[in-house]
Design a protein around this motif. Structure first.
Motif, short mmCIF file in Angstrom:
data_model
loop_
_atom_site.label_atom_id
_atom_site.label_comp_id
_atom_site.label_asym_id
_atom_site.label_seq_id
_atom_site.Cartn_x
_atom_site.Cartn_y
_atom_site.Cartn_z
N ILE A 115 0.85 -1.19 0.00
CA ILE A 115 0.00 0.00 0.00
C ILE A 115 0.89 1.24 0.00
N ASN A 116 0.57 2.16 -0.88
CA ASN A 116 1.33 3.39 -1.01
C ASN A 116 1.00 4.32 0.14
N ASN A 117 1.89 4.36 1.16
CA ASN A 117 1.62 5.19 2.33
C ASN A 117 1.90 6.66 2.06
N ASP A 118 2.58 6.99 0.95
CA ASP A 118 2.81 8.39 0.64
C ASP A 118 1.50 9.12 0.38
N SER A 119 0.48 8.37 0.04
CA SER A 119 -0.80 9.02 -0.26
C SER A 119 -1.37 9.72 0.95
N GLY A 120 -0.94 9.31 2.11
CA GLY A 120 -1.41 9.99 3.29
C GLY A 120 -0.95 11.41 3.35
N ILE B 12 6.42 4.11 13.30
CA ILE B 12 6.04 2.74 12.95
C ILE B 12 4.71 2.36 13.56
N VAL B 13 4.32 2.98 14.69
CA VAL B 13 3.08 2.63 15.35
C VAL B 13 1.88 2.94 14.45
N VAL B 14 2.04 3.89 13.54
CA VAL B 14 0.95 4.27 12.65
C VAL B 14 0.77 3.24 11.53
N GLN B 15 1.84 2.55 11.17
CA GLN B 15 1.80 1.65 10.03
C GLN B 15 2.06 0.19 10.39
N GLN B 16 2.15 -0.12 11.68
CA GLN B 16 2.53 -1.48 12.06
C GLN B 16 1.47 -2.51 11.72
N ARG C 148 -5.85 5.43 6.26
CA ARG C 148 -4.98 6.58 6.05
C ARG C 148 -4.40 6.67 4.64
N PRO C 149 -3.90 5.58 4.04
CA PRO C 149 -3.37 5.71 2.67
C PRO C 149 -4.43 6.04 1.62
N PHE C 150 -5.70 5.81 1.95
CA PHE C 150 -6.78 6.02 0.98
C PHE C 150 -7.55 7.31 1.24
#
Length: 1362
Positions: free
Chosen positions: A463-468, A480-484, A649-651
């Protein structure tokens, strides 16, 4: 513990529910975005104000000392140990010169070089051993790099770079296809080394110590001579370049042209030993053996090269000492490693160097706050001391660090202990996310040594987390806690002579899992301590990762159950907080800070703003009155919101679609594509479904009792200035608790609805992506495409229900267009999005499929059955239909009778209580909102029928064979096969019309009649014979302020049904109706028709009232005609004053009585002709007035043509007077002939006109010759002195002679009986005139001539006697 969602909640509109839940998700996503950059964590404000950290206890806090109940949380754990393959162990016995080992983590391989042979194997299990023995010299350095694009064949995935003292070799690396048939990715599949080198060039006696590649395929080499080299290769030789060459960037770009002996050993005393590249900024850093650091700029596109700055080790040491003066310089003696930081790690800090004592040195290459386009310098901005430098430290400081790896806030160091063992240090801030300063935990592990190599296993998120960060300022990756929940656990490999040792970096979720396993459940001080450390809502969010993961992973079900129990046990309960002092000052309650932010109140950082804040809604939070109150939701509530926000978040704020150009025959077109890949949707949908299952399952579970608050020991500190429980009685406390529970249940219900909506939208989006999304989006309307273009995923979920429905329609239509059955796709849509695609939607789709089938069905009976079945399905739909679309479908198969049936059925469904008819009969009162809405709904249904009639009417009256201008040049276009003929259209129109008239729905008849009325089909409307017609016309003519058109229709209707009295009164009403919308001419026509209808009524029914009404109408008609005459007379006046314009408007806006007509108009504007007509009509007689009016009339006529010649004037005046006089010639009182004759002769004599025109005009008026002769004779014998005054004494005799001569020449103009009598009278007159002439002097030639003329006339008249 009570269930997290209960029943009996107040109702909310679906849109409000989603909006409320969406705001909660926005809030928690924003909180996750509140983390600061690394430069802010280390308190560096500008590049020229360096700082130091690591000297205080809060830099490396001991959890046990602050009472958190955890001795320490491990940051790293050993995952696996794999010994060296036995084949490699045997190779050590054959070593002659040297050996070295390293790692290729990109492909999950380790390598061993012994003398001139290299071996590669899979470090995970020791398998897939490959080797290359085609070299003759000892191997000095090895690296695996990515190839440049479009240079090699696609199967070459990597290049193996091997440097020897003599040459430099590039080998191709490929992988066998995996079992699923796809190409191997990274370490997937068996690895193959191509036996023949791709390139091989001499090293020119350069000893290569290290090799590093960039992401775009460039290869850089560190030379023992202190120079930075680049191996450049290309597909073909150029004019000034070879296919493969070596460039020395430390001396000149043309160094490949310089003989090697001139380039040899410029800096032999300080070789380059390490190269680190920042591929995100295209910056290269090089470290020498003595600790000097150089910076090179690779250009904005990564294809350039320029040396930017260099910092000597002495300057680095001096700068570090000046920053941390209390630290011995020896700690900076040796630099062990450098690590370039990418944009994802920090925007201001670009390099981290680690010394042999574990000290980290942070550098920047740009001034803070600048554009940061390209590097311009190298400056030390922060010194971070390792654990053990605090005053009360119990941990020994690191020493003899020889291997180091730093990435994304995690520092892994290996320090030498003895010949057999090394010590692994792991330092990380993962346990302290979203702080305002750098706080770290550390763990040490003994490992078998000595260590030969260490590296992190690279990974890439699906998942492209940069979209956030879309639309925001460029920012580093979140903690890391946000994306773990979505990212894999980070792994590090240490390679030694014993084999590979794989370590796992533990994140909070793994730490909690380990605590639950060690404690065999949630009931332990360690688990409580975890909740205190991470705050209740953050720990609850972490619990959800474990609790929701058992179904989709191999996680231990016990751990999932324990996590669920911990979630409810320590999640707390919602509470009310209120403060009288805050109410007095109008302040909202403050937020409860994080528990761990109070560990060291004098020193420790506080968490970012917004965390754990209350959910304050004034409309809901004031049930108690008194001091200001707010509700603090429980950790369970906030944990669910946090976890959902992190999944989405990524979406969430990412555009749902992107546009890509495509060159077609029609030119450049732009298509929509999904911004989310199928893999991203699958993973996110799985996470959302797991959370949805968790929330749904636990919504009705009663866990008994209330959860234990892990923060109870800190209540006094957390409450601050709020009222404590001791200040409330039990009743108030209980009431507050119930209110808080109720509000939390409402909020959780909203979140639950949002989760279900997200689940359905994601499921639908996956289906759309699987069915060529760009094709489906192209089927939308332009407005829908514009809406889709600007829509984010958030707006798609919250506000995009209609757009989702349109996309579903496009999907179903595509199946129908392909003549494919929709049962499978309909079933799938019902499974994945039952609310977006309901049972009713499936029913409609099946009906559409039947309609589509009828287009190709030639069997008329079967076709009829399919049409009726489709109609039945549409009528069975419970939800309101999109009638226009459905009617278009029915019209496309010419099933017009079905349109009438369906629309009438749908109108009854929408208004089962018939509120619309009551609303209509009560004259549509605006306060009846319910009736108004029902009326609107029914009218929308009826409009589909009238629109269908309008189409058929247009098609039945059009002429396709008529020529028309083509839209484009070329051959004539083929006729439209879907267009029906005019004959068919007329047939269908009549069927629909007759079927409509059979309906007993009064409101439908009203709508139908309104449509006929507005579309000017008045003849068709008058043909209708229904009981609803007369009430409709009466209402329409009465409720719209005497609607002229409606009244016009009403009298025609009455006339058609032979109700003549009613028609006459309507017509009279129209004629009398004031207003400018009916002209005076139209009023006269109305009166004329009214008289006709009244006469017809009296002929059928003889009554005094009807006779009197007829007489009244006739009188009105006479006056109206006079009014028209006045109006026309005023219109002839060329120059109109404002007063005259006002008079014209009055004349045209109403009927005026005869008195006002005379006084206000005819007399006011001196309209003599009109005054005469009014006097005549009124029967008034005043001889002087009448003679004066005629004189004015004659004068105006003479003045009107004063500019013309005499003959034209005579003709015009004669014609005009004849026309006027004929109106009154029968009534002598209003036609004073003697006066008119005398006055005309006087005017004619004055103007020297033809003496004969007056009597000729009188004859045209049908005045008898005898009368004229009598009047002329009397006028002559009166001896009026006027003629002498104007010197024309013989004028009347000339006129008499001409008059009688006219008779003698035209004797037949009189009847025989009158002729003899008239001729006798003429002879008598002639004789008298001759006597008069003979008495006059004979010397006057005019007299003599006149005597001769009379004698000749006398002879002629005498002959007429016989």
């Amino acid at each position: 513990m009570a269930s997290i969602i209960g029943s009996g909640l107040p109702p909310f509109a679906q849109q409000d529910v989603l909006d409320n839940a969406g705001r909660l998700i926005d809030k928690h996503i924003q909180e996750d975005q509140s983390y600061v950059d690394l430069s802010e964590l280390i308190r560096v404000q500008t590049h020229n104000q360096p700082t130091v950290s690591g000297l205080h206890d809060y830099d490396y806090p001991s959890l046990l000392e602050v009472g958190m109940g955890i001795d320490s949380l491990r940051e790293v754990s050993s995952a696996k140990r794999v010994p060296l393959p036995p084949e490699l162990v045997e190779q050590f016995g054959r070593m002659q010169c040297s050996s070295m080992m390293g790692l290729f983590p990109e492909i999950e391989r380790a390598w061993l070089a012994i003398d001139s042979d290299i071996f590669v194997w899979r470090y995970e299990d020791g398998t897939d051993l490959a080797y290359f023995d085609g070299l003759n010299e000892n191997i000095l350095s090895v690296a695996l790099v990515k190839p440049k694009k479009d240079i090699f064949q696609p199967h070459i995935r990597y290049l193996l770079c091997i440097a020897t003292p003599v040459d430099f070799v590039l080998l191709g690396v490929s992988f066998a296809k995996t079992y699923d048939g796809g190409g191997g990715e990274g370490g997937m599949g068996e690895m193959h080394l191509l036996p023949d080198p791709l390139f091989s060039i001499p090293t020119d006696n350069t000893y290569i110590t290290s090799i590093t590649g960039t992401d775009n395929g460039r290869i850089f080499m560190a030379g023992k001579d202190g120079c930075l080299y680049e191996l450049v290769y290309q597909a073909q030789d150029g004019w000034f370049s070879r296919k493969c060459r070596k460039i020395n960037h430390s001396t000149s770009n043309l160094s490949f042209l310089v003989p090697s002996f001139l380039n040899f050993s410029f800096s032999e005393d300080d070789p380059l030993v390490q190269i680190s590249i920042d591929n995100s900024r295209n910056t290269l850093f090089a470290r020498t053996e003595k600790g000097n650091i150089q910076v090179f700029d690779l250009g904005e596109d990564g294809k350039g090269m320029g040396r930017v700055a260099s910092l000597s080790h002495q300057n680095i040491t001096q700068s570090a000492y000046l920053i941390a003066r209390t630290i011995d310089r020896s700690n900076y003696k040796t630099l062990v490693s450098i690590s370039a930081l990418t944009k994802a790690e920090s925007s201001n800090i670009h390099l981290v160097a680690v010394t042999h004592s574990g000290v980290r040195l942070y550098f920047t290459t740009n001034p803070f706050g600048g554009s940061k386009s390209r590097p311009t310098m190298l400056t030390l901005v922060h010194v971070r001391l390792p654990p053990g430098f605090t005053a009360n430290a119990v941990t020994q400081c690191p020493s003899k660090v020889n291997k180091c790896c730093y990435s994304k806030g995690v520092l892994m160091m290996v320090s030498s202990q003895n010949e057999l063992n090394d010590l692994l240090w792991c330092v990380s801030n993962d346990s302290f996310p979203i702080q305002t300063q750098l706080m770290e935990a550390h763990t040490t592990l003994n490992i078998d040594g000595p260590t030969w190599a260490m590296a992190e296993v690279p990974w890439s998120s699906i998942i492209n987390n940069d979209s956030g960060r879309t639309g925001r300022i460029e920012k580093a990756d979140p903690p890391i806690v946000v994306q773990q929940h979505i990212e894999p656990c980070r792994r590090f490999i240490i390679l030694s002579s014993q084999g590979s040792h794989i370590f796992q970096k533990l994140r909070p979720v793994e730490q909690l899992q380990q605590l639950l396993i060690d404690s065999q459940g949630p009931d332990s001080e360690e688990v409580k301590g975890f909740f205190r450390l991470h705050r209740v809502e953050q720990a609850c969010a972490t619990c959800l990762i474990l609790a929701c993961s058992s179904r989709r992973s191999a996680a231990d079900p016990k751990v999932s159950d324990w996590a669920r129990m911990a979630f409810f046990t320590y999640g707390g309960e919602p509470q009310y907080h209120y403060s009288a002092s805050m109410a007095a000052h109008g302040m909202q309650p403050s937020n409860i800070g994080a528990v761990y932010s109070r560990m060291q109140p004098a020193h420790m950082s506080t968490p970012a703003q917004g965390y754990n804040q209350s959910y304050y809604q004034p409309s809901m939070m004031q049930p108690m009155g008194g001091p200001m109150q707010d509700v603090m939701f429980s950790g369970k509530h906030n944990g669910i919101c946090i976890y959902l926000g992190r999944i989405l978040r990524p979406f969430w704020d990412r555009p749902a679609t992107t546009e890509f150009p495509c060159q077609t025959d029609q030119g450049l077109l732009y298509y929509f594509s999904s911004s989310f890949t199928s893999e991203e949707i699958i993973i996110t949908l799985e996470l959302v479904r797991d959370l949805s299952d968790f929330v749904d399952f636990n919504a009705q579970v009663d866990f008994g009792g209330s959860g234990e608050s892990v923060a109870s020991g800190f209540s006094s500190r957390m409450m601050g200035g709020r009222y404590s429980d001791a200040m409330m009685d039990d009743q108030t406390r209980k009431k507050l608790a119930n209110e808080a529970q109720k509000l939390e249940k409402i909020s959780l219900q909203h979140v639950r609805e949002l989760i279900h909506q997200v689940e359905e939208v994601l499921g639908l989006w996956k289906v759309l992506v699987d069915h060529q999304f760009h094709v489906l989006a192209a089927c939308l309307t332009k407005d829908q495409q514009n809406q889709l273009r600007s829509m984010t995923f958030k707006s798609l979920v919250i506000n995009g229900r209609e757009l989702c429905g349109s996309l579903i329609t496009c999907l179903i239509s595509r199946y129908l267009d392909d003549n494919a059955t929709i049962d499978a796709i309909s079933s799938r849509l019902r499974d994945v999005c039952p609310n977006l695609y309901s049972t009713d939607d499936a029913t409609c789709s099946k009906a559409n499929e039947l309609l589509q089938a009828t287009k190709t069905n030639q069997n008329q009976l079967e076709k009829r059955r399919q049409l009726q079945e489709a109609l039945r399905l549409f009528k069975d739909v419970n939800q309101p239909l999109q009638l226009p679309a459905v009617c278009n479908q029915l019209a496309s198969v010419n099933f017009y009778e079905g349109i009438v049936d369906l629309c009438l059925t749908e109108s009854n469904k929408l208004d089962p209580q018939n509120l619309a008819l009551h609303f209509y009969r009560c004259c549509e009162p605006p306060e009846d909102q319910q009736g108004m809405q029902a009326f609107i709904n029914r009218m929308e249904c009826y409009k589909c029928i009238t629109d269908t009639l309008g189409y058929l009417w247009s098609a039945s009256t059009s002429h396709p064979q008529a020529p028309s201008i083509p839209k484009s040049p070329g051959p004539p276009q083929a006729p439209d096969p879907t267009r029906i003929s005019s004959v068919q259209a007329e047939q269908f129109r009549n069927e629909v019309f007759q079927l409509s008239l059979k309906s007993d729905d009064e409101l439908f008849h009203v709508a139908l009649y309104d449509w006929l009325f507005l579309d000017n089909h008045l003849d068709k409307l008058l043909e209708i014979q229904t009981p609803f017609m007369e009430p409709y016309l009466k209402r329409k003519s009465g409720t719209h302020g005497d609607n002229v058109a409606a009244l016009d229709m009403l009298w025609k209707y009455y006339e058609k049904i032979h109700n003549f009295p009613a028609a006459a009164r309507i017509l009279s009403r129209l004629a009398d109706r004031p207003g400018g919308d009916v002209s005076l001419q139209q009023r006269i026509e109305y009166l004329s028709r009214a008289i006709m209808c009244a006469k017809s009524a009296t002929s059928r029914i003889s009554s005094a009232a009807e006779g009197e009404f007829l007489h009244e109408l006739e009188e009105k008609m006479e006056v109206a005609r006079l009014q028209l005459q006045v109006h026309r007379a005023l219109c002839k006046i060329p120059h109109r004053s404002p007063m005259m314009k006002e008079a014209l408007n009055r004349l045209d806006s109403c009927l005026i009585d005869i008195t006002k007509l005379y006084e206000d108009f005819a007399d006011r504007f001196d309209l003599s002709e009109c005054k005469l007509a009014i006097v005549h009509c009124a029967g008034l007689y005043d001889a002087a007035l009448i003679e004066n009016l005629w004189q004015n009339i004659i004068d105006k006529e003479f003045d009107a043509c004063s500019s013309a010649d005499n003959q034209s004037r005579v003709t015009n005046i004669s014609n005009r007077l004849v026309a006027i006089a004929q109106l009154y010639s029968d009534t002598e009182r209003y036609f004073p002939l003697a006066f008119i004759l005398k006055y005309l002769e006087q005017k004619s004599c004055e103007l020297n006109f033809d003496p004969h025109w007056v009597y000729r005009a009188m004859l045209q008026i049908h005045v008898s010759p005898e009368k004229l002769l009598e009047l002329y004779d009397r006028m002559f014998k009166s001896k009026d002195p006027y003629w002498q005054t104007i010197h024309r004494p013989l004028h009347l005799l000339v006129v008499l002679h001409g008059f009688m001569t006219h008779f003698s020449n035209n004797p037949t103009s009189l009847p025989t009986m009158e002729r003899r009598r008239f001729s006798t009278s003429c002879l008598d007159c002639v004789s008298s005139y001759l006597v008069e002439l003979q008495a006059i002097s004979s010397t006057n030639p005019n007299v003599r001539n006149l005597v001769q003329q009379f004698k000749a006339l006398q002879a002629k008249l005498e002959r007429l006697q016989y």
